[in-house]
Design an enzyme around this catalytic site. Structure first.
Site, mmCIF file in Angstrom:
data_model
loop_
_atom_site.group_PDB
_atom_site.id
_atom_site.type_symbol
_atom_site.label_atom_id
_atom_site.label_comp_id
_atom_site.label_asym_id
_atom_site.label_seq_id
_atom_site.Cartn_x
_atom_site.Cartn_y
_atom_site.Cartn_z
ATOM 1 N N CYS A 1 0.822 -1.215 0.000
ATOM 2 C CA CYS A 1 0.000 0.000 0.000
ATOM 3 C C CYS A 1 0.854 1.263 0.000
ATOM 4 O O CYS A 1 0.317 2.365 -0.139
ATOM 5 C CB CYS A 1 -0.959 -0.018 1.182
ATOM 6 S SG CYS A 1 -2.110 -1.393 1.066
ATOM 7 N N HIS B 1 -2.868 7.135 3.356
ATOM 8 C CA HIS B 1 -3.368 5.878 2.798
ATOM 9 C C HIS B 1 -4.722 5.566 3.440
ATOM 10 O O HIS B 1 -4.927 5.811 4.630
ATOM 11 C CB HIS B 1 -2.368 4.760 3.068
ATOM 12 C CG HIS B 1 -2.878 3.401 2.708
ATOM 13 N ND1 HIS B 1 -3.497 3.160 1.490
ATOM 14 C CD2 HIS B 1 -2.898 2.223 3.387
ATOM 15 C CE1 HIS B 1 -3.863 1.893 1.450
ATOM 16 N NE2 HIS B 1 -3.518 1.304 2.580
ATOM 17 N N ASN C 1 -10.050 0.273 0.351
ATOM 18 C CA ASN C 1 -8.586 0.326 0.309
ATOM 19 C C ASN C 1 -8.130 -0.127 -1.085
ATOM 20 O O ASN C 1 -8.283 -1.295 -1.433
ATOM 21 C CB ASN C 1 -8.061 -0.609 1.415
ATOM 22 C CG ASN C 1 -6.551 -0.675 1.469
ATOM 23 O OD1 ASN C 1 -5.861 -0.216 0.557
ATOM 24 N ND2 ASN C 1 -6.035 -1.260 2.538
HETATM 25 O O1 UT7 Z 1 -3.544 -1.392 3.699
HETATM 26 C C1 UT7 Z 1 -2.506 -2.199 4.178
HETATM 27 C C2 UT7 Z 1 -2.423 -2.183 5.642
HETATM 28 N N1 UT7 Z 1 -3.618 -2.739 6.220
HETATM 29 C C3 UT7 Z 1 -4.174 -2.162 7.269
HETATM 30 O O2 UT7 Z 1 -3.730 -1.116 7.702
HETATM 31 C C4 UT7 Z 1 -5.323 -2.867 7.934
HETATM 32 C C5 UT7 Z 1 -5.136 -2.873 9.429
HETATM 33 N N2 UT7 Z 1 -6.151 -3.632 10.143
HETATM 34 C C6 UT7 Z 1 -7.425 -3.224 10.257
HETATM 35 O O3 UT7 Z 1 -7.825 -2.234 9.656
HETATM 36 C C7 UT7 Z 1 -8.348 -3.986 11.168
HETATM 37 O O4 UT7 Z 1 -7.574 -4.858 11.973
HETATM 38 C C8 UT7 Z 1 -9.443 -4.795 10.431
HETATM 39 C C9 UT7 Z 1 -10.450 -3.838 9.828
HETATM 40 C C10 UT7 Z 1 -8.842 -5.666 9.366
HETATM 41 C C11 UT7 Z 1 -10.182 -5.673 11.434
HETATM 42 O O5 UT7 Z 1 -10.741 -4.868 12.470
HETATM 43 P P1 UT7 Z 1 -10.468 -5.236 13.999
HETATM 44 O O6 UT7 Z 1 -11.194 -4.241 14.809
HETATM 45 O O7 UT7 Z 1 -8.977 -5.316 14.198
HETATM 46 O O8 UT7 Z 1 -11.147 -6.628 14.152
HETATM 47 P P2 UT7 Z 1 -10.491 -7.998 14.679
HETATM 48 O O9 UT7 Z 1 -9.669 -8.610 13.610
HETATM 49 O O10 UT7 Z 1 -9.882 -7.756 16.020
HETATM 50 O O11 UT7 Z 1 -11.791 -8.864 14.901
HETATM 51 C C12 UT7 Z 1 -12.724 -8.555 15.949
HETATM 52 C C13 UT7 Z 1 -13.922 -9.451 15.813
HETATM 53 C C14 UT7 Z 1 -13.569 -10.923 15.636
HETATM 54 O O12 UT7 Z 1 -14.550 -11.706 16.276
HETATM 55 P P3 UT7 Z 1 -14.248 -12.351 17.711
HETATM 56 O O13 UT7 Z 1 -13.036 -13.213 17.547
HETATM 57 O O14 UT7 Z 1 -14.012 -11.195 18.636
HETATM 58 O O15 UT7 Z 1 -15.504 -13.095 18.004
HETATM 59 C C15 UT7 Z 1 -13.692 -11.137 14.146
HETATM 60 O O16 UT7 Z 1 -14.002 -12.468 13.795
HETATM 61 O O17 UT7 Z 1 -14.647 -9.065 14.635
HETATM 62 C C16 UT7 Z 1 -14.848 -10.222 13.826
HETATM 63 N N3 UT7 Z 1 -14.886 -9.795 12.452
HETATM 64 C C17 UT7 Z 1 -16.014 -9.403 11.839
HETATM 65 N N4 UT7 Z 1 -17.280 -9.309 12.286
HETATM 66 C C18 UT7 Z 1 -18.208 -8.871 11.422
HETATM 67 C C19 UT7 Z 1 -13.853 -9.705 11.561
HETATM 68 N N5 UT7 Z 1 -14.310 -9.258 10.375
HETATM 69 C C20 UT7 Z 1 -15.636 -9.063 10.525
HETATM 70 C C21 UT7 Z 1 -16.667 -8.625 9.665
HETATM 71 N N6 UT7 Z 1 -17.922 -8.534 10.154
HETATM 72 N N7 UT7 Z 1 -16.409 -8.265 8.382
#
Ligand code: UT7
Length: 331
Positions: free
Chosen positions: A117, A258, A288
């Protein structure tokens, strides 16, 4: 070394595919909701290139055609074409060469840059070197991504994130050294390879029935560690740029970050002490687009920028790669 010329953008155009994939549609594919995607990422919709047989070079070529028309540039005048992409048409030849062929650019040389990115930031810094050394006069920097070709639409943790699109810029030298790229800070930390990757299709795991069955040809991201690195590194590098040039928030016209996650953008703006109106955001409508995100924001706001406006361009991506460019708008 005294720099007697700077690299400035003298034209910028874009192409986005017509098809708009909404959160409601994604909610029918995987277990998610519009509310979750908006609150955790900040995306409402993204453009997707759906047609079979079209790839990144198609979108890049459309953007370059518009750029040549808008800047009254003939293909034979272009002496370099750099394409920043993580989703090239194919591993080789370079997408830059395919775009040259489709446009009829015959007097140039060029290649692709893969920096996740941070693709645009790293490519712009590369182009700056050629321009400042006097080795290139008319460079087309084209950023394009067909991220949808690598997204697993059964994986709710990645499929809401990415979108497709392309932006093409003409980069030329100016002798007004107060304009264009003033400074840059670039970084890599290979630890990122454990958290954000697509293993299949390269020399390590060439495509086989097994790699397909193991879903190796899709983007894999461990969101939380990537988030933690992104939020600190993108803010660190942006603040470092301010400190290096004794810039206060008043001196900065806009932060062009970004567009990976609204929370990362907000945290970066906050660390820089910028008011909301100085932080440019379009993640809600594009998602993104990897290395094409920063230039898409530049393109959308080009009529808003005034000559001499100080911009901080910052990105973070796979690798990890991250960096910041201090840029003064040139036209
Ligand atoms: O561009 C290149 C660089 N990339 C980035 O900068 C991305 C950086 N990361 C992020 O933006 C975030 O980590 C994400 C948007 C990818 C994920 O958000 P998060 O707040 O970090 O969620 P998480 O991975 O900690 O997941 C929290 C919960 C999980 O459920 P449990 O284990 O707590 O029950 C996931 O399974 O949210 C769940 N989850 C979802 N729920 C509903 C993950 N994706 C989804 C979804 N809808 N789409």
């Amino acid at each position: 070394m005294t720099i007697d010329r700077r690299a400035i953008i003298t034209g910028i155009e874009s192409y986005v595919p017509d098809y708009v994939l909404t959160n409601d549609e994604i909610s029918k594919m995987v277990d998610t909701t519009d509310e979750w995607i908006m609150s955790r990422i900040g995306i409402k919709e993204r453009h997707i290139l759906k047609e079979d047989g079209l790839g990144t070079s198609y979108m890049g070529t459309e953007a370059v055609k518009k750029l040549l028309a808008a800047t009254n540039t003939k293909p034979e005048e272009v002496d370099m074409v750099i394409c920043a992409t993580v989703s090239p048409d194919m591993l080789f030849p370079a997408t830059a060469t395919i775009i040259c062929d489709k446009i009829g650019i015959l007097n140039a040389w060029g290649y692709d840059i893969n920096a996740g990115c941070s693709g645009f930031i790293f490519a712009f810094e590369t182009v700056r070197g050629f321009i400042e050394l006097g080795r290139a006069k008319k460079v087309i920097l084209v950023c394009g991504e067909r991220m949808s070709g690598m997204v697993d639409y059964t994986d709710r943790t990645t499929c809401p994130i990415f979108g497709d699109g392309a932006v093409a810029m003409l980069v030329e030298p100016t002798t007004d050294t107060s304009l264009g790229i003033q400074d840059s800070i670039m970084h890599v930390d290979g630890i990122g390879r454990h958290y954000l990757y697509m293993t299949g299709g390269g020399s390590l795991y060439p495509a086989t029935e097994k790699t397909v069955a193991e879903r190796k040809h899709y983007i894999h991201q461990e969101g939380q560690p990537v988030f933690k690195y992104a939020v600190s590194r993108m803010a660190d590098v942006s603040v470092e740029m301010m400190q290096r040039h004794n810039l206060t928030p008043d001196d900065i016209a806009y932060l062009v970050p970004h567009q990976a996650n609204l929370r990362i953008i907000d945290a970066t703006g906050k660390r820089m002490g910028l008011p909301k109106e100085k932080i440019l955001i379009n993640i809600e409508r594009y998602g993104n687009i990897a290395g094409t995100s920063v230039p898409m924001v530049l393109w959308e706001n080009k009529d808003k920028f005034k000559k001499g406006d100080t911009l901080i361009l910052s990105a973070f991506g796979a690798g990890f790669t991250w960096g910041s460019i201090l840029y003064r708008w040139g036209y």
